[in-house]
Write a protein that holds these residues in place. Sequence first.
Motif, mmCIF file in Angstrom:
data_model
loop_
_atom_site.group_PDB
_atom_site.id
_atom_site.type_symbol
_atom_site.label_atom_id
_atom_site.label_comp_id
_atom_site.label_asym_id
_atom_site.label_seq_id
_atom_site.Cartn_x
_atom_site.Cartn_y
_atom_site.Cartn_z
ATOM 1 N N ILE A 72 0.805 -1.234 0.000
ATOM 2 C CA ILE A 72 0.000 0.000 0.000
ATOM 3 C C ILE A 72 0.833 1.277 0.000
ATOM 4 N N LYS A 73 2.167 1.140 0.126
ATOM 5 C CA LYS A 73 3.019 2.323 0.093
ATOM 6 C C LYS A 73 2.925 2.974 -1.283
ATOM 7 N N ASP A 74 2.832 4.264 -1.329
ATOM 8 C CA ASP A 74 2.759 5.052 -2.570
ATOM 9 C C ASP A 74 1.537 4.721 -3.417
ATOM 10 N N LEU A 75 0.492 4.208 -2.796
ATOM 11 C CA LEU A 75 -0.759 3.920 -3.495
ATOM 12 C C LEU A 75 -1.467 5.243 -3.778
ATOM 13 N N LYS A 76 -2.105 5.340 -4.936
ATOM 14 C CA LYS A 76 -2.861 6.546 -5.274
ATOM 15 C C LYS A 76 -4.301 6.141 -5.541
ATOM 16 N N LEU A 77 -5.218 6.783 -4.839
ATOM 17 C CA LEU A 77 -6.645 6.509 -4.992
ATOM 18 C C LEU A 77 -7.330 7.759 -5.506
ATOM 19 N N ALA A 78 -8.307 7.579 -6.383
ATOM 20 C CA ALA A 78 -9.046 8.710 -6.936
ATOM 21 C C ALA A 78 -10.524 8.547 -6.617
ATOM 22 N N PHE A 79 -11.133 9.637 -6.218
ATOM 23 C CA PHE A 79 -12.558 9.656 -5.904
ATOM 24 C C PHE A 79 -13.219 10.778 -6.691
ATOM 25 N N LEU A 117 -7.205 10.094 9.263
ATOM 26 C CA LEU A 117 -7.811 11.002 8.295
ATOM 27 C C LEU A 117 -9.030 11.686 8.888
ATOM 28 N N GLN A 118 -9.086 12.978 8.740
ATOM 29 C CA GLN A 118 -10.318 13.715 8.987
ATOM 30 C C GLN A 118 -11.086 13.674 7.665
ATOM 31 N N LEU A 123 -11.798 19.492 -3.046
ATOM 32 C CA LEU A 123 -11.148 18.885 -4.198
ATOM 33 C C LEU A 123 -9.638 18.989 -4.037
ATOM 34 N N GLY A 124 -8.911 18.093 -4.691
ATOM 35 C CA GLY A 124 -7.462 18.195 -4.695
ATOM 36 C C GLY A 124 -6.774 16.936 -4.226
ATOM 37 N N ASP A 125 -5.460 17.065 -3.970
ATOM 38 C CA ASP A 125 -4.637 15.952 -3.522
ATOM 39 C C ASP A 125 -4.507 16.005 -2.003
ATOM 40 N N HIS A 126 -4.623 14.843 -1.366
ATOM 41 C CA HIS A 126 -4.538 14.763 0.092
ATOM 42 C C HIS A 126 -3.656 13.576 0.468
ATOM 43 N N LYS A 127 -2.734 13.789 1.426
ATOM 44 C CA LYS A 127 -1.887 12.704 1.930
ATOM 45 C C LYS A 127 -2.583 12.062 3.120
ATOM 46 N N VAL A 128 -2.599 10.725 3.132
ATOM 47 C CA VAL A 128 -3.273 9.982 4.193
ATOM 48 C C VAL A 128 -2.286 8.963 4.759
ATOM 49 N N HIS A 129 -2.203 8.901 6.091
ATOM 50 C CA HIS A 129 -1.319 7.954 6.761
ATOM 51 C C HIS A 129 -2.127 6.750 7.231
ATOM 52 N N ILE A 130 -1.572 5.554 7.005
ATOM 53 C CA ILE A 130 -2.189 4.303 7.423
ATOM 54 C C ILE A 130 -1.340 3.741 8.570
ATOM 55 N N ARG A 131 -1.909 3.615 9.760
ATOM 56 C CA ARG A 131 -1.180 3.119 10.928
ATOM 57 C C ARG A 131 -1.295 1.595 10.999
ATOM 58 N N LEU A 132 -0.337 0.893 10.436
ATOM 59 C CA LEU A 132 -0.338 -0.561 10.520
ATOM 60 C C LEU A 132 0.174 -1.009 11.880
ATOM 61 N N ILE A 140 -0.327 7.194 1.710
ATOM 62 C CA ILE A 140 -0.947 7.053 0.398
ATOM 63 C C ILE A 140 -1.455 8.416 -0.045
ATOM 64 N N MET A 141 -1.759 8.526 -1.326
ATOM 65 C CA MET A 141 -2.271 9.785 -1.882
ATOM 66 C C MET A 141 -3.722 9.580 -2.286
ATOM 67 N N VAL A 142 -4.595 10.489 -1.850
ATOM 68 C CA VAL A 142 -6.003 10.463 -2.219
ATOM 69 C C VAL A 142 -6.265 11.698 -3.078
ATOM 70 N N VAL A 143 -6.753 11.465 -4.286
ATOM 71 C CA VAL A 143 -7.057 12.553 -5.216
ATOM 72 C C VAL A 143 -8.575 12.637 -5.346
ATOM 73 N N VAL A 144 -9.121 13.809 -5.057
ATOM 74 C CA VAL A 144 -10.553 14.031 -5.189
ATOM 75 C C VAL A 144 -10.755 14.987 -6.355
ATOM 76 N N TYR A 145 -11.550 14.542 -7.332
ATOM 77 C CA TYR A 145 -11.783 15.372 -8.507
ATOM 78 C C TYR A 145 -13.290 15.519 -8.747
ATOM 79 N N ARG A 146 -13.623 16.524 -9.516
ATOM 80 C CA ARG A 146 -15.026 16.842 -9.780
ATOM 81 C C ARG A 146 -15.668 15.751 -10.635
#
Length: 192
Positions: A72-79, A117-118, A123-132, A140-146
């Motif tokens: 999951i390191k450097d994973l990019k998700l788009a919503f 994560l709050q 919209l935009g790019d957001h960094k999210v930390h996963i506490r394993l 990981i990177m979360v990208v929210v687009y219109r």
Amino acid sequence: MKVLLLKDVYKLGRAGDVKRVADGYGRNFLLPQGMALLATEGALKQSEKIRTEATKKRAVLNNEMSSVAEVIKDLKLAFASKAGETGKLYGSITAQDVSDAIKAKTGVEVKRQQIDLQPIRNLGDHKVHIRLTMDLIPEIMVVVYREGEGNPLEAPAPVVKTAKAPVVEAAVVEAPVAEEPAVEAETPAAEA
């Protein structure tokens, strides 16, 4: 209230540490969950033993979870989401949404409580930390687009450049016109 931690507690400390916490937090959460003991003289004598056992458990857990962290390191998700003109979302992207997307994309199940994560409301790019674990926290990177726009993570369709055809002027060619014989229309005879 002073407590001796029996387990690693996120944002508080590691097992074997003695911490001062609010009375309600210690009495209502840490003690009933078995995460801590009151810091008495007898408990403090066991702190070194608790610390060494926890270090061994932490090392084993880190070895197990390192493969998950690599996936999951450097994973990019788009919503895709509906948003106003200013970029503010009409809803939000929550930790549960991110957890579901990670499972769908990689097959790794991450609890929503492990996602730091709050709710995302812009919209935009957001960094999210996963506490394993306490030591393994991949980002990981979360990208929210219109909604309705193209997904920024997908490769754009290749642009096919066409060469312009040279402009050719057409010459007017006059073809001989054959004259057709005129057909006289017969008029009905008027009867009297």
